[in-house]
Design an enzyme around this catalytic site. Sequence first.
Site, PDB file in Angstrom:
ATOM      1  CG  ASP A 358      24.036  -0.054 -27.170  1.00  0.00           C
ATOM      2  OD1 ASP A 358      24.104   1.099 -26.976  1.00  0.00           O
ATOM      3  OD2 ASP A 358      24.274  -0.573 -28.138  1.00  0.00           O
ATOM      4  CD  GLU A 394      22.101   4.427 -27.212  1.00  0.00           C
ATOM      5  OE1 GLU A 394      22.880   5.424 -27.446  1.00  0.00           O
ATOM      6  OE2 GLU A 394      22.349   3.301 -27.519  1.00  0.00           O
TER       7      GLU A 394
END
Length: 751
Positions: A358, A394
């Site tokens: 993330d 990401e």
Amino acid sequence: MALQKKPAAPAVRKTRIQSGRPYPLGATWDGIGVNFALFSSTATKVELCLFDANGETEIERIELPEYTDEIFHGYLPEARPGTIYGYRVHGPYEPDAGHRFNPNKLLLDPYAKAHVGDLTWDHAIFGYTIGSDDADLSFDDRDSARFVPKARVVDPAFTWGDERRPRIPWESTIFYETHVKGFTQQHPSVNDHDRGTFAGLMNADVIRYIRSLGVTSVELLPIHAFLDDSYLVDKGLHNYWGYNTLGFFAPAPRYLTSPFVNEFKEFVSAYHHAGLEVILDVVYNHTAEGNELGPTISFKGIDNSTYYRLMPDQARYYINDTGTGNTVNTSHPRVMQMVMDSLRYWAGEMRVDGFRFDLATILAREPTGFSEESSFLHACQQDPLLSQVKLIAEPWDCGPGGYQVGRFPPGWAEWNDGYRDTVRGYWRGDEGMVPKIANKISASADIFDHRGRKPWASVNFITAHDGFTLHDLVCYNDKHNEANGEDNRDGHSHNLSYNYGVEGPTEDPDINTLRFRQLRNLFATLLFSRGTPMILAGDEFARTQGGNNNAYAQDNEIGWIDWDVTDEGRDLAKFVQKLIRLRQALPMLRRGRFLHGDYDEELGVKDVAWITPAGSEFEEGNWIDESARCFGVLLDGRAQSEGVRRAGTDATMLIILNAHDDVVNFKLPEAPLGVCWRAVIDTNQPDMDDLPSFDFGAEYMVTGRSFLVFLLEPEEGGENTRDAERSFTYVSEAFLRAAEERVRFAMAERR
């Protein structure tokens, strides 16, 4: 600075404390006793607090006797697995200097392998006195132990038996993103006790269903221990997705049916035996402690100025590149060590197959900004274990220069949000999208084709946990997030969605027919593009969230998967299953080479040709035609398939995409070494169960908003076509098998 008050000490039993070792960090059971080791560069004293079996009463407080290389450590020969503990860390309380030590606050071990108890949002969990002047500059002397989770010592012993990692090649990988609770909470085959847990995911019918789809790798939303934010608790909501990590080594207790973390190992073993990989979505960019006004639960009270990035000239305040209040300081070697130790623990001890990071840009951010040469990226690249698992970034964050798609180094894959937006815009009917989607279905070579990276580096997705489901993408023009309690202000407003005339559900058969054809178009595009496809769980049978495109707080029927699937949803799932079978049967779609359309004079072939509806190759004017919405993609099986310069022997295919809202007569082009074209996919005819043939030059009526795939039937007996014949036969058989197979909903079958 407020005067520090010494916390009241409970009755202390005599314990044979020993010096122990400064390694490994955390609480380590060696078969005789437990070694405790905690890093802090600026603390003056660390007390180990032991609790009763319920974690409610502190029964002993012991000062760790040794300090070696900035690590406090001690050894308890009486301690055993199951021992519940926490720390009280002494040191200066000087927020302006970045120090927030407060021994009145019980702290979680950052290396704890198991957590016990929930957090209660009481004022006592804050290091300062809420409501006082200058807030966080004050000092709070209330004991927080009753209100915070504790750590439990674990026994790592586990018998893996004949378990083996599936080691799915990147080019064959299909990710399936899902949520532990959301996937199992309403599944009819999962009993009440196991719903929402790893045990629920181990249910035989759940595994059979996932396998029957044909996906290879299950990607779980965060399973590291995390907290529910106070503002959500006040509204009766929860942090459902889990992007609020408190412990990087402990599975979230809410996903366990018992206190034993080996349940996670059992889950991994079960999926490996089924040939499925397990990928974890991990959040190392921030923690649940927030900014200067957040609670003191772990890192903040252990070594605040080390664990977090603080403002250079105002150390009282936190750098907030994550948008969550704080940013983990991976530039510090001990913090980097913690992240790497965590990754190795999950990849080694827990045997997971990869990680999706993330806001990964933050992890590669040095004080000067994002760097492809960052210590974190170097550490992963050279690590003998982590370099062998799947690493997915990401590639963006909220900080300056945070958008870095295509900038991660070799060995990494990246979420390609440009693919998502382009495919959505094209099928919505936006103008000028043909050159953009041609680029994206070719694995975005302009972004990823450098440094020897391969097409699989582009993780292609149309939907993910964050945003509309695929069903809602074709049913809503606008987001409908009222249930989040933020007056529909949260979530993205730029969704590139279209409702086709009615906002939300409708009884209009024409609209519903078009919507489901668009769902098939989107899936077909995803699975016939080069790159690594990712499917959001439930999209394959048209799951809805009622238009909510930010269900992060919806731990309820909005966020959970509804397994009462409609007949239309079952038909869609069967179609998706067919697409996946065909993708795995067509090497052309999984080749490790980018498509550029260059002519290879030695082989006398182009890897890809872009075809107009008139059957001719694209010229410059076709690329700049803003109104163009229909085109063909000719993938020649004779094109070079690997680094060795030789002709390929795969089946040649023609893909046609038509985003017009009306029929387009498409002239099927001639192809060398072929007899005719065989139709394999037509999203207007999803139940096609044979391979109808069409002559070269024939005009095919391509329905408005539809996607088609044709395979070239090769000439028989030609020396140069034998491998292509075998490839064609193999694909044909795979097509027929896919047409006959049924997605195994098992006990969820409609009766």
